[in-house]
Design an enzyme around this catalytic site. Structure first.
Site, mmCIF file in Angstrom:
data_model
loop_
_atom_site.group_PDB
_atom_site.id
_atom_site.type_symbol
_atom_site.label_atom_id
_atom_site.label_comp_id
_atom_site.label_asym_id
_atom_site.label_seq_id
_atom_site.Cartn_x
_atom_site.Cartn_y
_atom_site.Cartn_z
ATOM 1 N N ASP A 25 0.874 -1.164 0.000
ATOM 2 C CA ASP A 25 0.000 0.000 0.000
ATOM 3 C C ASP A 25 0.914 1.217 0.000
ATOM 4 O OD1 ASP A 25 -1.669 2.107 0.526
ATOM 5 O OD2 ASP A 25 -2.502 1.298 2.394
ATOM 6 N N LYS A 87 2.953 11.426 -3.181
ATOM 7 C CA LYS A 87 1.931 10.812 -4.034
ATOM 8 C C LYS A 87 1.054 11.867 -4.714
ATOM 9 C CE LYS A 87 -1.583 7.160 -3.529
ATOM 10 N NZ LYS A 87 -2.016 6.119 -2.592
ATOM 11 N N GLU A 184 -7.200 0.599 -4.501
ATOM 12 C CA GLU A 184 -7.207 0.493 -3.034
ATOM 13 C C GLU A 184 -8.541 0.022 -2.466
ATOM 14 O OE1 GLU A 184 -5.502 4.280 -1.988
ATOM 15 O OE2 GLU A 184 -3.574 3.678 -2.822
ATOM 16 N N ASP A 206 -13.078 5.340 1.101
ATOM 17 C CA ASP A 206 -11.656 5.369 1.467
ATOM 18 C C ASP A 206 -11.140 6.800 1.463
ATOM 19 O OD1 ASP A 206 -8.900 5.185 1.662
ATOM 20 O OD2 ASP A 206 -8.661 3.689 0.088
HETATM 21 N N1 LIG Z 1 -7.027 9.325 14.831
HETATM 22 C C1 LIG Z 1 -7.134 10.026 13.693
HETATM 23 N N2 LIG Z 1 -8.037 11.013 13.591
HETATM 24 C C2 LIG Z 1 -8.151 11.746 12.476
HETATM 25 N N3 LIG Z 1 -7.363 11.576 11.398
HETATM 26 C C3 LIG Z 1 -6.438 10.609 11.444
HETATM 27 C C4 LIG Z 1 -6.273 9.783 12.571
HETATM 28 N N4 LIG Z 1 -5.270 8.912 12.330
HETATM 29 C C5 LIG Z 1 -4.830 9.194 11.086
HETATM 30 N N5 LIG Z 1 -5.521 10.214 10.553
HETATM 31 C C6 LIG Z 1 -5.327 10.852 9.250
HETATM 32 O O1 LIG Z 1 -5.398 9.898 8.229
HETATM 33 C C7 LIG Z 1 -4.598 10.332 7.133
HETATM 34 C C8 LIG Z 1 -3.705 9.210 6.724
HETATM 35 O O2 LIG Z 1 -4.480 8.126 6.419
HETATM 36 P P1 LIG Z 1 -3.862 6.896 5.626
HETATM 37 O O3 LIG Z 1 -4.968 5.951 5.388
HETATM 38 O O4 LIG Z 1 -2.656 6.416 6.318
HETATM 39 O O5 LIG Z 1 -3.516 7.700 4.318
HETATM 40 P P2 LIG Z 1 -2.825 7.280 2.975
HETATM 41 O O6 LIG Z 1 -3.545 6.084 2.497
HETATM 42 O O7 LIG Z 1 -3.059 8.469 2.109
HETATM 43 O O8 LIG Z 1 -1.412 7.057 3.285
HETATM 44 C C9 LIG Z 1 -3.807 11.517 7.614
HETATM 45 O O9 LIG Z 1 -4.391 12.702 7.119
HETATM 46 C C10 LIG Z 1 -3.931 11.411 9.122
HETATM 47 O O10 LIG Z 1 -3.814 12.656 9.743
HETATM 48 MG MG LIG Z 2 -4.535 4.571 1.782
#
Ligand SMILES: Nc1ncnc2c1ncn2[C@@H]1O[C@H](COP(=O)(O)OP(=O)(O)O)[C@@H](O)[C@H]1O
Ligand SMILES: [Mg+2]
Lengths: 630, 175
Positions: A25, A87, A184, A206
């Site tokens: 991922d 990204k 995804e 998502d």
């Molecule tokens: N507990 C939380 N509350 C709110 N937002 C969160 C929390 N944990 C992670 N995030 C947010 O989720 C996003 C990252 O999500 P993720 O699924 O890892 O993203 P990506 O797939 O784009 O890498 C970030 O913007 C992060 O700040």
């Molecule tokens: Mg993701």
């Protein structure tokens, strides 16, 4: 046998051996790698037991780099050379990137895709992503004790062709054999569906750090069918951070910030956002370089208010996807939540209200995509155990078309077409004696070329001079199972065919990839030549193994003479694999490819017949050795 | 069997307009389960290419046979009736007038934001289409009257487009 001599310890080329395959991922914020071990999908952790790798890369003056938590920690100190959320730049030009002003990088406009000026040199987003992937590849190889046969890399469903191509290039640059680019939300659906033996229509919502996807899937026994997909490839948790950032600047009446201060404040805003998920109020404090102290408090209600438009922005694509699928809200049996940003209570509430049901949050929103990708990688690598087998039917997210007169778009392949798909369209000349024709390929839903993304522009030359309207030029679009497009154009009336195939222009050519690989190798012990030889050997071994398996399975499809010929060609290939001449290996592989062509056709034929008739294998054995009439 | 076999033969279905759609679904899946590129991700380059061609063909066949209008057009094509060539002849005046009336009604409901009226128009048109497809089935499967079927298909092309416009109008009110 030569085959075993060159196998690495811990790796074996024996037929029914478990093949090492991973799912990756490659996220905007965080990346993960997972694999299937003893029938169970698991994330592979780093040496400190952490599954996530922050998608952050910091470049140093000496040409070295670090990726992950260490780079993330340094981001406020060295914002120009510490690339976060790369990204967002994949397959994107300067004008496509939102909030440029609050980013600390030195962007360089380049054809097709921006580049970033770092202390190590100019980096394309593809190279930065490759550095993240290399890190995960090393992690996986260390954990699994061998070379990977391949990887499934996930991309947002709403990624267009340029973004997908860039992702595939990054994986190749990292030395990964890409088994498939997988959407995804589809990966999440696989993980969820297989675990829960789910049946019916599901929506996958998502919301990650930088992208938003919605997919509507129909799950029936062993089939995952994507009915429609939609989204916004520039909308995610980052935008919530940015809203808070703007709010703080306004509240604290701050002057324009330095890159360091901007990055620091942005980090604080992200922390506040995450804090608000479980708390009614979040303090935001930061001591700026200017000496100024920022000290404000944000409560849940104000947060919800300043981000409300972002949430409704996600619901538009949801409605559109439902419409495209020909479904209503009530048809949806479950809503699977994916991505860290779906932890925000206001997001869960909005989604729950829209679908009139509690969204499913029992999956770890961080891991579910990687786990699904690993499961699919295991299947694609050929590790299936017979009973666990499924079929995935995915779609293309955006329509593909051609420019016609007046800058209008003629749609050739509509969005949400099941892939792989192809469509041909005929064009003609509008001037007497015209011998060339410009073809512009675009992706998007709008009617004007200017409002869509231009994927490629090429010229078809060598059209025989004829009166206007007489030539028949057939332009064929082929979209493969990765969602990647290639275009072929051919003039058909004349005996002389002018035919060309283009990959959209921003994609890297094999030579460019080889060049970049070589350049990056100066900083690694590995050497590009050895690596290329090794890759050819692995490919040849794969080919031998596949051919032998086919021979064992379907001997009845070949005459004795044909079988002998193929076996002899295999033996020759085996000889070259034991040597170290890459060119000879490639020639021998081409030979084997040629010799088995007819066999492959017959096998494909047979499997279709079997599928339809449900006939027993015994009956099929009665077929003549030369197969059926074509 | 080869890549140029007609869509019905590909799924071993009878060449008729009236089609058992759930049978089509299951045969489509059976074929995809065999030829889909995911089956050959670790196969040779040739196998991968062949599989892409077959899977592409299966998708095209399925999409064509699934929708009644596309299926009818395809049957006419197989019977050697080129819709393209015959589409130059003008439609009868009464049909065109009827079309204009429909269009006016849709435009009016759209500008007036009349969701209810648009739904009503949709229902009415959908009902009308069902009757026309029944007739088409008779023309194609029993009478084999291809010239008349061609005329009916051309009318249906107008009507399907109209239905699409109503749905677009409904969608634009939703946003
Ligand atoms: N507990 C939380 N509350 C709110 N937002 C969160 C929390 N944990 C992670 N995030 C947010 O989720 C996003 C990252 O999500 P993720 O699924 O890892 O993203 P990506 O797939 O784009 O890498 C970030 O913007 C992060 O700040
Ligand atoms: Mg993701």
């Amino acid at each position: 046998m030569a085959l075993f001599q060159i196998a690495e310890p811990g790796e074996s080329a024996a037929p029914h051996e478990h093949k090492l395959a991973v799912g990756i991922d490659l996220g905007t914020t965080n990346s993960l790698v997972a694999t299937v071990r003893s029938g169970l999908a698991v994330c592979l952790n780093d040496d400190q037991g952490r599954p996530l790798l922050p998608s952050v890369v910091r470049y140093h003056a000496d040409g070295s780099y670090e990726a992950g938590y260490d780079a993330q920690k340094q981001q406020a100190l060295d914002p120009k050379n510490t690339i976060v959320s790369v990204k967002r730049f994949m397959g994107r030009g300067l004008k496509d990137i939102a909030h440029l002003e609050s980013m600390p990088y030195d962007f360089i406009e380049a054809p097709g895709m921006v580049k970033l000026k770092t202390i190590t040199g100019i980096k394309s987003p593809v190279e930065v992503s490759a550095d993240i992937l290399k890190n995960l590849k090393l992690r996986a190889e260390a954990a699994l004790g061998g070379e990977l046969v391949g990887a499934v890399i996930t991309v947002p469903a709403y990624f267009d062709d340029a973004q997908r191509q860039a992702t595939k290039d990054a994986a190749r640059l990292a030395g990964l054999n890409v088994l498939r680019l997988l959407n995804e939300p589809t990966a999440a659906a696989i993980a969820y569906g297989l675990d829960n033996a789910a049946e019916g229509v599901y929506a996958v919502y998502d919301l990650g750090g930088g992208t938003f996807d919605i997919s509507i899937l129909k799950l029936t026994k062993g089939v995952f069918e994507v009915l429609a997909t939609g989204g916004d490839s520039a909308l995610g948790g980052d935008d919530f951070d940015h809203r808070i950032f703007c709010w703080v600047i306004e509240q604290a009446r701050l002057q324009p910030l330095s890159p360091e201060d901007a990055r620091l404040l942005m980090m604080r805003c992200r922390e506040a956002k995450e804090f608000l998920t479980l708390n009614p109020e979040a303090p935001i404090t930061a001591r700026l370089n200017s000496g100024e102290l920022v000290d404000v408090k944000l409560d849940v209600a104000s947060f919800a208010e300043i981000t409300q438009t972002l949430i409704s922005k996600t619901l538009q694509p949801v409605k559109k996807a439902l419409r495209d699928a020909g479904l209503r809200v009530d048809d949806v049996k479950g809503v699977v939540m994916v991505g860290g940003a779906t932890r925000m209570p206001q997001v869960q509430k909005a989604v729950g209200d829209f679908f009139r049901q509690e969204p499913l949050t029992n999956l770890d929103p961080d891991k579910v995509v990687a786990l699904g990708a690993a499961t699919q990688a295991n299947l694609l690598a050929g590790n299936k155990t017979g009973k666990d087998d499924w079929l995935l039917l995915d779609v293309i997210p955006l329509s593909l078309g051609l420019e016609t007169m007046g800058g209008l778009v003629e749609k050739v392949i509509p969005r949400n077409s099941t892939i792989p798909t192809a469509r041909a369209q005929e064009f003609t000349t509008y001037k007497d004696g015209q011998t060339a024709m410009a073809i512009q390929v675009v992706q998007g839903e709008r009617e004007m070329v200017a409002d869509c993304r231009s994927l490629a522009r090429f010229e078809l030359r060598g059209i025989p001079p004829m009166v206007a309207g007489a030539p028949r030029i057939r332009v064929t679009f082929q979209v493969d199972a990765d969602g990647l497009l290639s275009v072929t154009a051919r003039e058909q009336t004349s005996g002389t065919e002018a035919s060309i195939t283009v990959k959209p222009s921003y994609g890297l050519s094999d030579d460019e990839i080889a060049e970049m690989l070589k350049a990056s190798m100066t900083h690694a012990k590995d050497d590009a030549m050895t690596r290329a030889l090794r890759e050819a050997q692995v490919e040849a071994e794969r080919m031998i193994e596949a051919t032998e398996a086919a021979l064992a399975e379907d001997p009845h499809l070949l005459s004795a003479a044909e079988t002998e010929k193929i076996k002899a060609t295999i033996a020759k290939l085996r000889e070259t694999v034991a040597g170290d001449n890459r060119r000879l290996i490639n020639i021998a592989m081409d030979d084997l490819g040629y010799e088995t062509q007819e066999f492959a056709h017959r096998r494909m034929d047979q499997s279709i017949k079997r599928a339809l008739a449900g006939r027993s294998v015994d009956e099929l054995q009665a077929l003549t050795p030369h197969g059926e009439e074509k | 069997m080869d890549l140029t076999a007609d869509f019905f033969s590909l799924f071993e279905l009878p060449k008729s307009f009236r089609l058992n759609l759930s049978e089509l679904d299951s045969r489509y899946r059976d074929v995809q389960a065999q030829v889909h590129p995911d089956r050959f991700a670790h196969g040779s380059e040739l196998e991968r290419r062949l599989s892409m061609q077959w899977a592409t063909r299966a998708n095209e066949a399925y999409q064509t046979l699934k929708k009644p209008l596309e299926r009818a057009k395809y049957l006419l094509e197989l019977a050697g009736h080129d819709l393209q060539a015959e589409s130059n002849t003008a439609m009868p005046a009464d049909f065109l007038i009827e079309q204009m009336e429909w269009r006016e009604a849709v435009a009016e409901a759209r500008t007036g934001g009349d969701h209810h009226e648009l739904e009503h128009l949709h229902q009415r048109l959908a009902g009308d289409l069902r009757g026309r497809y029944d007739e088409l089935g008779e023309l194609l499967d029993e009478c084999h009257d291809y010239p008349l079927a061609t005329d009916r298909v051309r009318r249906l092309m107008f009507l399907e487009k109209l239905l699409h416009e109503i749905d677009d109008a409904l969608a634009s009110l939703d946003d």
